[in-house]
Scaffold this motif. Structure first.
Motif, PDB file in Angstrom:
ATOM      1  N   THR A 193     -29.184 -50.608  -5.366  1.00  0.00           N
ATOM      2  CA  THR A 193     -28.102 -51.073  -4.505  1.00  0.00           C
ATOM      3  C   THR A 193     -28.459 -50.740  -3.062  1.00  0.00           C
ATOM      4  O   THR A 193     -28.703 -49.585  -2.726  1.00  0.00           O
ATOM      5  N   LYS A 194     -28.507 -51.769  -2.232  1.00  0.00           N
ATOM      6  CA  LYS A 194     -28.877 -51.578  -0.832  1.00  0.00           C
ATOM      7  C   LYS A 194     -27.770 -52.102   0.073  1.00  0.00           C
ATOM      8  O   LYS A 194     -26.842 -52.777  -0.383  1.00  0.00           O
ATOM      9  N   GLU A 195     -27.873 -51.780   1.354  1.00  0.00           N
ATOM     10  CA  GLU A 195     -26.874 -52.203   2.325  1.00  0.00           C
ATOM     11  C   GLU A 195     -27.537 -52.958   3.468  1.00  0.00           C
ATOM     12  O   GLU A 195     -28.646 -52.634   3.875  1.00  0.00           O
ATOM     13  N   ARG A 196     -26.850 -53.959   3.961  1.00  0.00           N
ATOM     14  CA  ARG A 196     -27.249 -54.589   5.221  1.00  0.00           C
ATOM     15  C   ARG A 196     -26.042 -54.565   6.154  1.00  0.00           C
ATOM     16  O   ARG A 196     -24.896 -54.645   5.713  1.00  0.00           O
ATOM     17  N   LEU A 197     -26.309 -54.405   7.427  1.00  0.00           N
ATOM     18  CA  LEU A 197     -25.257 -54.273   8.430  1.00  0.00           C
ATOM     19  C   LEU A 197     -25.206 -55.538   9.279  1.00  0.00           C
ATOM     20  O   LEU A 197     -26.210 -55.940   9.871  1.00  0.00           O
TER      21      LEU A 197
END
Length: 200
Positions: free
Chosen positions: A165-169
């Motif tokens: 699970t990754k995040e992008r802003l």
């Protein structure tokens, strides 16, 4: 905060005055006393911060006590004072009475917010969980939360990649990065390329 946003927090709980179930939106908390005539200092989540005094009644409870019932209090007046907000509650006339309110969260009913909602205004609670796609139709993930950065808010979009699970802003800048928001369809369209992630 997101354009026109009030707060990102919400709670569903009975209030102690009526016992009815109603959704409460947390707008801030009482952090201290101001003067000797019963005024209290407020930390406000609203934007602008003094917008919190546009609502009455307030519902208060000890911060962090999610099982506690809300108590309804009426706001007599309030204003911005330097970098904070100060308010005068009904039947609170001296410093000792004001001290009893310190440490309480402040909430209003959802219906109170909806009455003041302007067109094309979104609360954080509206955006969390929406699917995000770019103009090429590529799904970028789901809104997990938002961040306040000073210049503008930022969407935290979560997605799965290679089992992680990754995040992008993505900046919450209407008509720039944010192309369209459709609450009913549960989607946000953005002008954003995947390769831009590392540049934010």
């Amino acid at each position: 905060m997101a354009e026109g946003d009030i707060t990102s927090k919400a709670d569903i709980t009975p209030d102690s005055a009526s016992g009815s179930i109603s959704e409460k939106i947390i707008l801030g908390r009482i952090t201290g006393v101001y003067g000797v005539k019963g005024w209290v200092k407020i930390f406000s989540h609203t934007d602008p911060m003094e917008a919190i005094v546009d609502f009455s009644p307030w519902y208060i409870r000890a911060e962090g006590r999610k099982q506690a019932q809300w108590t309804k209090v009426k706001l007599k007046t309030g204003k911005r004072h330097a970098k904070t907000v100060v308010a005068k509650l009904e039947h609170c006339n001296d410093r000792d009475q004001a001290m009893a309110y310190v440490g309480n969260e402040i909430a209003v009913e959802l219906q109170q917010l909806e009455k003041q909602r302007e067109e094309d205004t979104y609360y954080w609670r509206d955006l969390i969980g929406l699917r995000v796609t770019n103009q090429q139709g590529i799904e970028l993930g789901t809104v997990k939360t938002l961040l306040e950065t000073g210049a503008n808010d930022v969407l935290v979009v979560v997605f799965e990649e290679e089992g992680e699970t990754k995040e992008r802003l993505i900046p919450w800048t209407m008509d720039i990065a944010i192309v369209a928001v459709d609450i009913e369809k549960g989607s946000i369209e953005v002008d954003w390329e995947i390769e831009w992630d590392a540049d934010l």
